[in-house]
Enzyme design. Structure first.
Site, PDB file in Angstrom:
ATOM      1  N   ILE A  70     102.531  42.263  25.556  1.00 37.54           N
ATOM      2  CA  ILE A  70     103.915  42.739  25.433  1.00 37.54           C
ATOM      3  C   ILE A  70     104.252  43.662  26.614  1.00 37.54           C
ATOM      4  CG2 ILE A  70     104.319  42.571  22.955  1.00 37.54           C
ATOM      5  CD1 ILE A  70     102.948  45.098  22.486  1.00 37.54           C
ATOM      6  N   HIS A  72     105.180  46.856  28.901  1.00 43.03           N
ATOM      7  CA  HIS A  72     104.570  48.186  28.859  1.00 43.03           C
ATOM      8  C   HIS A  72     105.502  49.227  28.214  1.00 43.03           C
ATOM      9  CE1 HIS A  72     107.192  49.620  32.090  1.00 43.03           C
ATOM     10  NE2 HIS A  72     107.033  48.427  32.618  1.00 43.03           N
ATOM     11  N   GLY A 126      98.930  34.776  35.644  1.00 46.49           N
ATOM     12  CA  GLY A 126     100.176  34.137  35.220  1.00 46.49           C
ATOM     13  C   GLY A 126      99.962  33.271  33.999  1.00 46.49           C
ATOM     14  N   LYS A 180      93.990  46.552  37.116  1.00 46.32           N
ATOM     15  CA  LYS A 180      95.023  45.497  37.117  1.00 46.32           C
ATOM     16  C   LYS A 180      96.241  45.941  37.930  1.00 46.32           C
ATOM     17  CE  LYS A 180      97.148  41.727  36.502  1.00 46.32           C
ATOM     18  NZ  LYS A 180      98.418  41.697  35.927  1.00 46.32           N
ATOM     19  N   GLU A 187      98.376  42.078  45.313  1.00 46.64           N
ATOM     20  CA  GLU A 187      99.188  40.845  45.167  1.00 46.64           C
ATOM     21  C   GLU A 187     100.520  40.995  45.904  1.00 46.64           C
ATOM     22  OE1 GLU A 187      99.817  39.440  41.020  1.00 46.64           O
ATOM     23  OE2 GLU A 187     101.958  39.524  41.470  1.00 46.64           O
TER      24      GLU A 187
HETATM   25  C1  6PG Z   1      99.253  38.397  37.309  1.00 46.79           C
HETATM   26  C2  6PG Z   1     100.524  38.979  37.852  1.00 46.79           C
HETATM   27  C3  6PG Z   1     101.481  39.377  36.775  1.00 46.79           C
HETATM   28  C4  6PG Z   1     102.738  40.058  37.329  1.00 46.79           C
HETATM   29  C5  6PG Z   1     103.639  39.156  38.081  1.00 46.79           C
HETATM   30  C6  6PG Z   1     104.872  39.760  38.699  1.00 46.79           C
HETATM   31  O1  6PG Z   1      98.221  38.898  37.715  1.00 46.79           O
HETATM   32  O2  6PG Z   1      99.308  37.458  36.520  1.00 46.79           O
HETATM   33  O3  6PG Z   1     100.195  40.111  38.601  1.00 46.79           O
HETATM   34  O4  6PG Z   1     100.819  40.261  35.933  1.00 46.79           O
HETATM   35  O5  6PG Z   1     103.408  40.583  36.266  1.00 46.79           O
HETATM   36  O6  6PG Z   1     102.954  38.614  39.144  1.00 46.79           O
HETATM   37  O7  6PG Z   1     105.005  41.050  38.499  1.00 46.79           O
HETATM   38  P1  6PG Z   1     106.197  41.896  39.051  1.00 46.79           P
HETATM   39  O8  6PG Z   1     107.395  41.031  39.131  1.00 46.79           O
HETATM   40  O9  6PG Z   1     106.313  43.033  38.108  1.00 46.79           O
HETATM   41  O10 6PG Z   1     105.757  42.362  40.412  1.00 46.79           O
END
Ligand code: 6PG
Length: 465
Positions: A70, A72, A126, A180, A187
């Site tokens: 869910i 945060h 994802g 994470k 990322e």
């Molecule tokens: C993952 C991603 C995921 C993240 C989206 C985009 O590891 O699966 O990091 O957790 O929520 O990639 O996140 P934002 O749009 O908040 O940057």
């Protein structure tokens, strides 16, 4: 504590929660999904209300296992309040959302006296990985984690080379969510780098999208960018055509703005940048990519500024290039993407190491590289092959730029990054992440910095001595 859980209560039926639910169902657990009645799998039971969901899960007298997927902040607090009456000694909650680590720690501390273990659990990859097997960074109560680890190991992504599950207990407290968050910072940095590489090829050099797809497929199959997830999916994106109608690329219909979720006034990108500043860690690749992204999101303001300046300051210049040069440049670009990706990793790992030191978590960077080998968004086989063994041998360090092998890799590839950045400026391309990566490496590996002068200025007006 033994693994006695036969049922798992999943709270959150978004794409991640639904994907995980299906995966649990295939791993001999009976998943229960509250609040959204939808047929997912024969073994999945869905509920519209919490009470029947909690009763079916075992009521007040049986140990229960929950997974949260869910948003945060208040969302998780609300769910906890809703199920509070049913929480009992021995229950385990795996919080798999992108939670702020201090919220996770607060909940751990509140629930621990009641014998309820709240596990801080970063889940990456994802919705597709949630379905097939994600990368998992977990932390918290060791006994509870030992009990659920066999399940998580079955469910996690597997390193294709060794078959090792991409999940680990990274330490105490909520370091799982912190790791994470740093993953998402890395990322964001890589997303910026790849985005800039695409502009150089497509907007400056006019390479057809299908040719970029072919080039990136090759990049993603061998050498420094092999199994680099964001390059692999970049190739697919560039090659995707509309299935119906006249030939056209789907990518050409995407708008040039990357908005964060409307309710996401906080989030892993913002936290990563703020944490880096707070803990005195230089993370310019991550920050530059983040600031570029948020500026791109406000298209209306950009248009006003263009009007005010009277020209488009960001118009990339089209280049007429010879075939020979194209080959040479694409090789430089490939190495520049690799080198800058390495810089993004260095920054994220540095942040984890610094926080781990400050908080006394004892997070092992080699273990982080191990769980990032498969399932997650930042996976990159070559970088994991460079960093993981070197980190295993080095023991605790805070900055991977001090590893001998990283020194060798930078010596070999920084010249390509420098050439790409120079051309990027000449071509008026957008290179915030590539440029910031080069500057980062220059000042981190710089013997004599001009900060000598800055220090003198500060001394002059501020008695900085
Ligand atoms: C993952 C991603 C995921 C993240 C989206 C985009 O590891 O699966 O990091 O957790 O929520 O990639 O996140 P934002 O749009 O908040 O940057």
């Amino acid at each position: 504590m033994t693994t006695t859980f036969k049922k798992i209560g999943v709270v959150g039926a978004g794409s991640m929660g639904s994907g995980m639910t299906m995966l649990f169902a295939e791993h001999d657990l009976e998943p229960l999904l509250p609040l959204r009645a939808r047929t997912l799998h024969a073994r999945v039971h869905t509920f519209k209300e919490y009470t029947p969901f909690l009763e079916f899960l075992g009521g007040k007298s049986t140990r229960k296992l929950f997974v949260f997927s869910i948003p945060h902040g208040t969302a998780a607090d609300k769910v906890l309040a809703d199920i509070d009456e049913y929480l009992a000694q021995g229950d385990v909650i795996l919080d798999g959302g992108n939670e702020w680590y201090e919220n996770a720690r607060r909940r751990q501390e509140a629930l621990q006296p009641r014998g309820v273990s709240y596990i801080s659990m970063g889940v990456s990859g994802g919705y597709q990985a949630a379905r097939r097997g994600p990368s998992i960074s977990a932390s918290g109560d060791k006994e509870a984690l030992d009990a659920v680890m066999p399940l998580l190991q079955r469910f996690a992504a597997k390193d294709p080379k060794t078959g090792a599950p991409c999940v680990a207990n990274l330490g105490p407290s909520s370091c799982g969510h912190y790791v994470k968050m740093a993953h998402n910072g890395i990322e964001q940095g890589i997303l910026g780098i790849v985005n800039e590489a695409w502009e150089l090829l497509y907007k400056c050099m006019h390479l057809p999208l299908d040719d970029i797809a072919t080039m990136w497929n090759k990049w993603g199959n061998e050498g420094e960018l092999r199994r680099h997830f964001l390059i692999n999916i970049g190739a697919e994106i560039c090659g995707r055509h509309h299935p119906d109608g006249p030939p056209s690329h789907v990518l050409n219909e995407v708008q040039d703005k990357v908005v964060q979720d409307a309710d996401d006034s906080e989030g892993t990108g913002i936290w990563s940048v703020a944490e880096a500043a707070k803990r005195h860690v230089s993370a310019p690749t991550i920050a530059a990519a983040h600031f570029f992204r948020i500026a791109s999101a406000d298209r209306a303001q950009r248009m006003k500024v263009v009007e005010n300046v009277g020209q488009d300051l960001g118009a990339a210049r089209k280049q007429q290039v010879e075939d020979g040069f194209r080959g040479q440049f694409s090789e430089d670009l490939r190495l520049a993407v690799y080198c800058a990706t390495l810089a993004s990793f260095a920054q994220g790992l540095n942040l984890i190491a610094r926080a781990s030191e400050d908080e006394g978590w004892g997070v092992c960077l080699a273990t982080c590289m191990g769980i990032w080998r498969e399932g997650c968004i930042i996976r990159s086989e070559y970088i994991a092959d460079v960093l993981q063994p070197a980190l295993e041998q080095s023991g605790a360090i805070t900055n991977v730029l001090t590893l001998r092998v990283v020194g060798e890799e930078l010596r070999r590839t920084v010249p390509a990054l420098r050439r790409v950045v120079a051309l990027g400026i000449e071509w008026n391309a957008h290179i915030p992440a590539l440029g910031a990566s080069l500057e980062y490496l220059k000042y981190c590996a710089g013997k004599h910095l001009p900060s000598q002068f800055m220090e003198a200025e500060l001394d002059y007006f501020g008695a900085h001595l």
